[in-house]
Design a protein around this motif. Structure first.
Motif: not given
Length: 121
Positions: A49-51, A53-54, A57
């Motif tokens: 999920d993008g959240d 991955l953020e 990061t």
């Protein structure tokens, strides 16, 4: 670890939260994040999920946010999009600096407006 039968997104979120609490050098953080993502993709077959991955990061870049003068302390500083736009607006090519009056250098009159005035006049 991450199986499609269980709630794999929730277990990945827990793994990200646990990893984010670990204090290690940047190179180890990058390796740990890379390994975690590879295991997830191999077992689940899709990108996380993008959240999450953020969050990963931000975990990798955690130390770089606390550098107030990263431009002079780092050989190749990483700018955000806003910082890059702001810096490019403030920079003036050296060939134009010599022709500006001293007041413009002190006050910071934008060069773009000076060129428009010269063309009009």
């Amino acid at each position: 670890m991450f199986t499609t039968e269980a709630n794999y997104k929730e277990s990945f979120a827990k793994a990200v939260a646990h990893l984010s609490t670990q204090d290690m050098p940047v190179q180890w953080r990058i390796k740990a994040v890379d390994d975690l993502i590879e295991v997830y993709v191999r077992q689940v077959g899709e990108v996380p999920d993008g959240d999450q991955l953020e969050r990963l990061t931000n975990y990798i870049l955690r130390d770089s946010k606390n550098q107030p003068d990263k431009v002079s302390n780092t050989e190749y500083p990483v700018f955000s999009e806003w910082q890059q736009k702001h810096r490019s607006r403030r920079e003036v090519p050296l060939e134009y600096v010599g022709g500006l009056p001293v007041e413009a250098k002190r006050v910071g009159i934008r060069l773009k407006h000076r060129h428009k005035q010269k063309r009009i006049a």
